[in-house]
Structures are given as C-alpha cells and as structure tokens.
Design a protein around this motif. Sequence first.
Motif, PDB file in Angstrom:
ATOM      1  N   LEU A 192       5.600  21.885   5.882  1.00  0.00           N
ATOM      2  CA  LEU A 192       4.467  21.244   6.529  1.00  0.00           C
ATOM      3  C   LEU A 192       4.826  19.835   7.009  1.00  0.00           C
ATOM      4  O   LEU A 192       4.324  19.358   8.019  1.00  0.00           O
ATOM      5  CB  LEU A 192       3.303  21.169   5.537  1.00  0.00           C
ATOM      6  N   TYR A 193       5.713  19.150   6.272  1.00  0.00           N
ATOM      7  CA  TYR A 193       6.013  17.759   6.586  1.00  0.00           C
ATOM      8  C   TYR A 193       7.125  17.601   7.614  1.00  0.00           C
ATOM      9  O   TYR A 193       7.397  16.476   8.055  1.00  0.00           O
ATOM     10  CB  TYR A 193       6.447  17.024   5.312  1.00  0.00           C
ATOM     11  N   ALA A 194       7.816  18.676   7.968  1.00  0.00           N
ATOM     12  CA  ALA A 194       8.973  18.547   8.846  1.00  0.00           C
ATOM     13  C   ALA A 194       8.649  17.844  10.162  1.00  0.00           C
ATOM     14  O   ALA A 194       9.338  16.884  10.541  1.00  0.00           O
ATOM     15  CB  ALA A 194       9.609  19.907   9.084  1.00  0.00           C
ATOM     16  N   PRO A 195       7.610  18.265  10.914  1.00  0.00           N
ATOM     17  CA  PRO A 195       7.321  17.558  12.171  1.00  0.00           C
ATOM     18  C   PRO A 195       6.970  16.087  11.942  1.00  0.00           C
ATOM     19  O   PRO A 195       7.338  15.231  12.750  1.00  0.00           O
ATOM     20  CB  PRO A 195       6.122  18.334  12.745  1.00  0.00           C
ATOM     21  N   TYR A 196       6.280  15.797  10.849  1.00  0.00           N
ATOM     22  CA  TYR A 196       5.934  14.399  10.554  1.00  0.00           C
ATOM     23  C   TYR A 196       7.195  13.568  10.334  1.00  0.00           C
ATOM     24  O   TYR A 196       7.346  12.467  10.883  1.00  0.00           O
ATOM     25  CB  TYR A 196       5.036  14.337   9.323  1.00  0.00           C
ATOM     26  N   LEU A 197       8.130  14.089   9.537  1.00  0.00           N
ATOM     27  CA  LEU A 197       9.347  13.340   9.244  1.00  0.00           C
ATOM     28  C   LEU A 197      10.234  13.200  10.473  1.00  0.00           C
ATOM     29  O   LEU A 197      10.923  12.182  10.650  1.00  0.00           O
ATOM     30  CB  LEU A 197      10.121  14.023   8.116  1.00  0.00           C
ATOM     31  N   LEU A 198      10.251  14.216  11.327  1.00  0.00           N
ATOM     32  CA  LEU A 198      11.065  14.147  12.539  1.00  0.00           C
ATOM     33  C   LEU A 198      10.564  13.088  13.512  1.00  0.00           C
ATOM     34  O   LEU A 198      11.334  12.569  14.335  1.00  0.00           O
ATOM     35  CB  LEU A 198      11.095  15.516  13.230  1.00  0.00           C
TER      36      LEU A 198
ATOM     37  N   ASP B 127       0.024  20.408  13.848  1.00  0.00           N
ATOM     38  CA  ASP B 127      -1.317  19.826  13.732  1.00  0.00           C
ATOM     39  C   ASP B 127      -1.476  19.089  12.403  1.00  0.00           C
ATOM     40  O   ASP B 127      -2.039  17.985  12.358  1.00  0.00           O
ATOM     41  CB  ASP B 127      -2.377  20.920  13.844  1.00  0.00           C
ATOM     42  N   ALA B 128      -0.980  19.704  11.323  1.00  0.00           N
ATOM     43  CA  ALA B 128      -1.105  19.073  10.003  1.00  0.00           C
ATOM     44  C   ALA B 128      -0.317  17.768   9.951  1.00  0.00           C
ATOM     45  O   ALA B 128      -0.774  16.770   9.379  1.00  0.00           O
ATOM     46  CB  ALA B 128      -0.622  20.027   8.914  1.00  0.00           C
ATOM     47  N   SER B 129       0.872  17.762  10.559  1.00  0.00           N
ATOM     48  CA  SER B 129       1.685  16.550  10.578  1.00  0.00           C
ATOM     49  C   SER B 129       1.013  15.450  11.396  1.00  0.00           C
ATOM     50  O   SER B 129       1.061  14.271  11.033  1.00  0.00           O
ATOM     51  CB  SER B 129       3.074  16.852  11.139  1.00  0.00           C
ATOM     52  N   ALA B 130       0.374  15.831  12.506  1.00  0.00           N
ATOM     53  CA  ALA B 130      -0.333  14.848  13.326  1.00  0.00           C
ATOM     54  C   ALA B 130      -1.489  14.228  12.541  1.00  0.00           C
ATOM     55  O   ALA B 130      -1.737  13.013  12.630  1.00  0.00           O
ATOM     56  CB  ALA B 130      -0.839  15.503  14.607  1.00  0.00           C
ATOM     57  N   LYS B 131      -2.183  15.052  11.763  1.00  0.00           N
ATOM     58  CA  LYS B 131      -3.295  14.534  10.954  1.00  0.00           C
ATOM     59  C   LYS B 131      -2.782  13.591   9.871  1.00  0.00           C
ATOM     60  O   LYS B 131      -3.395  12.565   9.570  1.00  0.00           O
ATOM     61  CB  LYS B 131      -4.066  15.695  10.338  1.00  0.00           C
TER      62      LYS B 131
ATOM     63  N   LYS C 113       0.849  -1.187   0.000  1.00  0.00           N
ATOM     64  CA  LYS C 113       0.000   0.000   0.000  1.00  0.00           C
ATOM     65  C   LYS C 113       0.889   1.242   0.000  1.00  0.00           C
ATOM     66  O   LYS C 113       1.688   1.433   0.916  1.00  0.00           O
ATOM     67  CB  LYS C 113      -0.915   0.007   1.223  1.00  0.00           C
ATOM     68  N   ILE C 114       0.698   2.082  -1.009  1.00  0.00           N
ATOM     69  CA  ILE C 114       1.515   3.281  -1.174  1.00  0.00           C
ATOM     70  C   ILE C 114       0.653   4.516  -0.924  1.00  0.00           C
ATOM     71  O   ILE C 114      -0.423   4.661  -1.515  1.00  0.00           O
ATOM     72  CB  ILE C 114       2.116   3.370  -2.596  1.00  0.00           C
ATOM     73  N   GLY C 115       1.126   5.402  -0.071  1.00  0.00           N
ATOM     74  CA  GLY C 115       0.460   6.684   0.136  1.00  0.00           C
ATOM     75  C   GLY C 115       1.252   7.785  -0.543  1.00  0.00           C
ATOM     76  O   GLY C 115       2.354   8.123  -0.114  1.00  0.00           O
ATOM     77  N   LEU C 116       0.725   8.310  -1.634  1.00  0.00           N
ATOM     78  CA  LEU C 116       1.371   9.380  -2.389  1.00  0.00           C
ATOM     79  C   LEU C 116       0.808  10.701  -1.896  1.00  0.00           C
ATOM     80  O   LEU C 116      -0.363  11.011  -2.115  1.00  0.00           O
ATOM     81  CB  LEU C 116       1.108   9.195  -3.884  1.00  0.00           C
ATOM     82  N   VAL C 117       1.635  11.490  -1.216  1.00  0.00           N
ATOM     83  CA  VAL C 117       1.158  12.686  -0.531  1.00  0.00           C
ATOM     84  C   VAL C 117       1.384  13.914  -1.409  1.00  0.00           C
ATOM     85  O   VAL C 117       2.524  14.318  -1.659  1.00  0.00           O
ATOM     86  CB  VAL C 117       1.881  12.869   0.824  1.00  0.00           C
ATOM     87  N   LEU C 118       0.305  14.498  -1.887  1.00  0.00           N
ATOM     88  CA  LEU C 118       0.386  15.715  -2.704  1.00  0.00           C
ATOM     89  C   LEU C 118      -0.391  16.820  -1.995  1.00  0.00           C
ATOM     90  O   LEU C 118      -1.589  17.010  -2.218  1.00  0.00           O
ATOM     91  CB  LEU C 118      -0.171  15.474  -4.109  1.00  0.00           C
ATOM     92  N   ILE C 119       0.317  17.508  -1.124  1.00  0.00           N
ATOM     93  CA  ILE C 119      -0.285  18.584  -0.323  1.00  0.00           C
ATOM     94  C   ILE C 119       0.692  19.742  -0.298  1.00  0.00           C
ATOM     95  O   ILE C 119       1.868  19.567   0.007  1.00  0.00           O
ATOM     96  CB  ILE C 119      -0.556  18.144   1.128  1.00  0.00           C
TER      97      ILE C 119
ATOM     98  N   LEU D 183       4.058  27.348  13.427  1.00  0.00           N
ATOM     99  CA  LEU D 183       4.592  26.127  14.025  1.00  0.00           C
ATOM    100  C   LEU D 183       3.456  25.222  14.512  1.00  0.00           C
ATOM    101  O   LEU D 183       3.498  23.994  14.321  1.00  0.00           O
ATOM    102  CB  LEU D 183       5.529  26.471  15.178  1.00  0.00           C
ATOM    103  N   GLY D 184       2.452  25.820  15.114  1.00  0.00           N
ATOM    104  CA  GLY D 184       1.309  25.036  15.564  1.00  0.00           C
ATOM    105  C   GLY D 184       0.566  24.410  14.405  1.00  0.00           C
ATOM    106  O   GLY D 184       0.113  23.257  14.494  1.00  0.00           O
ATOM    107  N   HIS D 185       0.456  25.165  13.321  1.00  0.00           N
ATOM    108  CA  HIS D 185      -0.214  24.648  12.126  1.00  0.00           C
ATOM    109  C   HIS D 185       0.547  23.456  11.562  1.00  0.00           C
ATOM    110  O   HIS D 185      -0.053  22.430  11.213  1.00  0.00           O
ATOM    111  CB  HIS D 185      -0.316  25.759  11.082  1.00  0.00           C
TER     112      HIS D 185
END
Length: 410
Positions: free
Chosen positions: A121-127, A96-100, A12-18, A91-93
């Motif tokens: 936007l992806y930095a917190p998610y990747l960290l 929150d976006a990374s958590a979602k 399963k591949i998730g291609l993220v285009l945001i 930073l809060g945005h």
Amino acid sequence: MNPLQAPGNKPKIGLVLIGGASEGGGGTGRRFARLFQHFQRTPSRSNVSLVTTPEFLELMERSSIPIDANKNVVYCESTAIKSGAGPLDKLGHYRDASAKLASLVAEHEFDVVHIPIPNLLYAPYLLDAPEGVRHVFSMTAAVGSFDSMHWKSQLLYRIGFESCDAIDTLYSDIAGRFPSYANKLHVSPCSFTDYSHYQPANEKERSIVFAGRLEGFKNPELFVEATSVAADVLRQHGWTCKLFGDGELRARVEAQIAHYGLSDLIEIDQVPDLSPYLNRSSIFASIQLTENYPSQVLLEAMAAGNAVIATDVGETRKIVDEEVGVLFDPQIPENLAQAMTRLVSDDALRDRLASNARDRILEEHTVERFAAYMEDLWVAALADPMPSRRLSRLRTGRLIAEAAAGLKFA
C-alpha cells in the motif's frame, strides 16, 4: 525549519499503522500500538500521532490494547482491498491510498513519518515521498527469511530501504546482509510487550507449554516427537505438556499424538488468553526453525516465570541464553528431549532459570527502553542534512526488474 533548531519545539511524528497481517499488523502492529499507547500516557520529547483506520483500533481493542481515539489519532480510510479485485484495481487502490496518506502528512505537518508495517500500500507514497519530510522504515523480517520472500515483498523492502532516511530493525545481523544501507540502520536494544497479566502463580504446575501457529517453521511436530522420547521421564516425575495453537498442521499433530500414545501427556487446545496457563506452567518451549526473537509469547512466558527451552538460531540469544534456559541445535532433535528431561529432573536448576528469565524481561525488555530508542532514532533522522529521497523512474524500474528476476538484494 528543522524542529530541532527551535528551542522547546517538539518534532511531530506520524506513526502509520495501516494494513498487513489481516489488517491488524501481526506482532509488529501490536508492538507499535503499545508504543503509541505509551506515548499517549507518558510525557515525551516528541508529539506522536497515530495514523490508522477504525478497523485497526477495533482489532487492537480486541487484543487488549485500548487506544484513546480522541488523543492524537489521525484517521485514514479503510485500506482493505475488495475481494476479487484485479491487478489494475489493486494498483489504483494503492495509488489512491498513498495519495490520501500524502494529504494527511501535509495537513498535519509531520516532520517524521514512520512506517513500521511493510505493505505494498505504501509503495506509491514512498516512490513519490513528500519533500521536507523525513521517513523511517521498519525492517521486520529476520535475515534468514528474506531471500525466500515473494518478489513483491522483496520489492517493498527495496523501495523502503532506498527511499527512507532511517531504517529501524530488531536484528543486528541486518547490516551484514545489506551493507549498502548500513549507514541508515538502527538496531533496537530490545523488544517488549504488556506484562501486566503475567506473574508466576504461587503454586506452579509441572507442565511444559508450547504455544504458536501450528505451521512448519514453529516446529510443533518436533515438540511432539521429543515428548515421545522423554515420555517415561515425564510420567515418572508427574509432568504434562500443553500445546496451544491452530493451523495447517493441526490434523498431523493430533495424528502424531495418537500414534505415539501421548494423549495422557499432551493436551492440545486453542485459547484466547494464555496468561493463566503461562502463569502456572514451569517450562516454555520456543523452538522455531530460524528465529525465536522477538516472539511476544516467549516474552510473556519468561515474565510469567518459566524456564525456557529454545532452538539456538538467529538472534535468539538476544533474549535467551544459558542463564535463563537451555538452548539446542535444531539439526539435532534429540537435544530437545534431553533438555526436557534435564529441566523436569532438576528442580533447583529449573527454578533458578525461571527466576532469571522473569528478572531479565522486566529489567531489559521494556516499553520505556524501546520508546527511548525510538525517539533517538527519530531525532537522528531529523538531525541529518535533508537528502533527496525521491527515486528516479530509471532507478524504480531497475528495482522492480531486479525483484521480479529474483536477483539477490544487497
């Protein structure tokens, strides 16, 4: 379990285009939207889902890339930051976006998450990337432009390179610039776009087209200057030039045309669809300062049967060489005028280059070839033993400090 270990089980591949480039992703966003469109229509080795926003799909619709919103599309909330938001709000945005995004990845049980559009936007998610998921990051910037990026953009690439399991890029010289990550790099064999509207007209016009944003790195002023040098030959053979685009240099370019008395030779305009013009034109000029690959309008012009004049820079030769066009050193501007006069004066040469250009594009720069490469990359990311990709706080702090201080990233 690694999905490759289960017979018949597709990963399963998730291609993220945001986000990115006014939330439409620019050329990268359009290329990967077309890739997903291909996977929606064609059986493949993977189950590919698009993680995106309604706004992105609307922009793709307006770009003539319709995506079936009812087939493997996972919606994320809008990522646009409100006007006037302060640093803490941003930073809060991002958090929150990374958590979602992390929640969606877990909900849909993606084996691989691919992030093609670099965005803070992806930095917190990747960290704090989810355990057990492989990540692919796309390096969309050419090597020549990297060191001049804002430090925040460089920081995002640093985080992406460190935290991802595989790095996708169009540029083969990336490994030399970033040797520390050479074992992660995968170089695409081609680029592509939609060629369905690009076909040589039965009657070609004697016209040279320049198309692109009127900004310094696109070199529109050089195009006008070269036209002034070649003006007598162009008029003698009945040729005109069409300059399509808008941007910060528009007024200067118009003044330059008036200064050289070229209003009879150069038409400047901005149109929503270039296909009718490229189908009728005979020569296309792609004269960017540092890189012409993988310009989508260049691909379209070649598919429409145009001989090419291009600056010999970056990895331009991955698409343009002496079999399809004339290359010149941008440090010697007079060579552009010489290339113009050579092609407008030699019908046989021009026709041969134009025919070769169309053949090359339709045979080598296709969505099928790019999709096969991409699936091989995803499989390779899954096949490697699972490493720990979460960055320590110490390493994260060091990356931020190095980027802010402008230290060279290698």
